[in-house]
Design an enzyme around this catalytic site. Structure first.
Site, PDB file in Angstrom:
ATOM      1  N   GLU A  80       0.799  -1.222   0.000  1.00  0.00           N
ATOM      2  CA  GLU A  80       0.000   0.000   0.000  1.00  0.00           C
ATOM      3  C   GLU A  80       0.834   1.276   0.000  1.00  0.00           C
ATOM      4  OE1 GLU A  80      -2.429  -0.686   3.427  1.00  0.00           O
ATOM      5  OE2 GLU A  80      -3.901  -1.877   2.324  1.00  0.00           O
ATOM      6  N   GLU A 111       8.715 -21.364   6.808  1.00  0.00           N
ATOM      7  CA  GLU A 111       9.150 -20.516   7.915  1.00  0.00           C
ATOM      8  C   GLU A 111      10.347 -21.106   8.663  1.00  0.00           C
ATOM      9  OE1 GLU A 111       6.765 -21.377  11.955  1.00  0.00           O
ATOM     10  OE2 GLU A 111       5.601 -20.272  10.469  1.00  0.00           O
TER      11      GLU A 111
END
Length: 295
Positions: A80, A111
């Protein structure tokens, strides 16, 4: 030792049999607790923002690192910055373990892949010019920790955000931010409280960084990209407000400036588009400084 985000809270025993109203109230209270956890660390976020802005102001890149929910929250914040503040995509890197397009089993297992973290740090050529924001609810995710370690070894400014006071992330990072959002209502479900706290913290952190880089004027998004009808209308209103002109004049200046708000304001003030861009360049893109610029 398990992190606090894995704790079982006896207050929620029998949750699966609660009424809908009580169930939702418990989840809502958990979300409120998560947002409230950001308040006590505002000073830490300010310190982190200052360090990040110094690196970015010198031409560095902003690097987000995370896995699972934390990684996707980081990706959303990074995504954004361009539209909201006009921050260039080439100066934003997202290291998300497994990538957004990976299959669920690959996404979750990634991960633990410290070799992947090392390869990506090397591939992106992370250096002392860059700033890293690493996020992990437990503060102990191997991929995220390894990336942060290597980034700091290379001289990058490092920020670690986690929801566990014992998280190694806080010790490795130059600037650590502990969000006390635990325990989760649904035990271990960090997409809930921890994720909400992380999103709120990143919103605050990145907005302050962008302000330090001159991407706001008053409370207006002067770096915003006017890429659709709604945003073009907003750009007209922003220019009109800052330049104290009517909307017709604002729109004319925006057209001449390829709908870039900051030069458009200077065009209204009497500069040519080329001169406006030059002044902004000399002012590091800061509109307030550009308006005060004198030869």
């Amino acid at each position: 030792m398990a992190s606090r985000t894995e704790d079982f809270d006896s207050r929620f025993a029998g949750l699966d049999q609660w009424s809908d109203a009580d169930f939702l109230m418990a989840l809502w209270e958990g979300q409120m607790r998560a947002v409230a956890s950001v308040g006590p660390v505002l000073e830490d976020l300010a310190t982190a923002a200052d360090g990040i802005a110094r690196r970015l102001g010198g031409g560095g890149r902003l690097v987000y690192v995370g896995a699972g929910t934390s990684g996707t929250v980081a990706w959303q914040d990074a995504k954004e910055l361009g539209g909201t503040f006009g921050w260039p995509e080439e100066h934003t890197i997202v290291m998300l373990a497994g990538g957004l397009q990976s299959a669920p089993n690959e996404f979750n297992s990634a991960e633990d892949d410290i070799d992947l973290a090392a390869r990506e740090i090397s591939q992106h050529n992370i250096s002392d010019k860059d700033a890293i924001i690493a996020i992990a609810a437990s503060g102990m995710t191997p991929y995220t920790l390894r990336a942060l370690e290597l980034a700091r070894e290379r001289g990058a400014f490092t920020v670690g955000i986690c929801n566990n006071p014992d998280g190694s992330l806080l010790k490795i990072a130059e600037s650590g931010v502990f969000l006390d959002s635990s325990p989760e209502v649904v035990a271990g479900s960090t997409r809930m409280g921890a994720g909400t706290a992380q999103k709120a913290a990143l919103n605050i952190l990145s907005t302050l960084v962008m302000n330090k880089l001159g991407r706001l004027f008053d409370n207006l998004m002067v770096g915003m990209r006017a890429e659709n009808i709604k945003l073009r209308d907003r750009a007209v209103r922003i220019v009109a407000r800052i330049a104290s002109c009517n909307e017709e004049q604002a729109k004319d200046a925006l057209v001449k400036s390829d709908f870039d708000i900051r030069p458009a304001v200077l065009v209204v003030k009497g500069h040519t588009p080329a001169r406006a861009q030059k002044i902004l360049g000399l002012s590091n893109g800061n509109l307030r400084a550009a308006l005060e610029y004198r030869d």
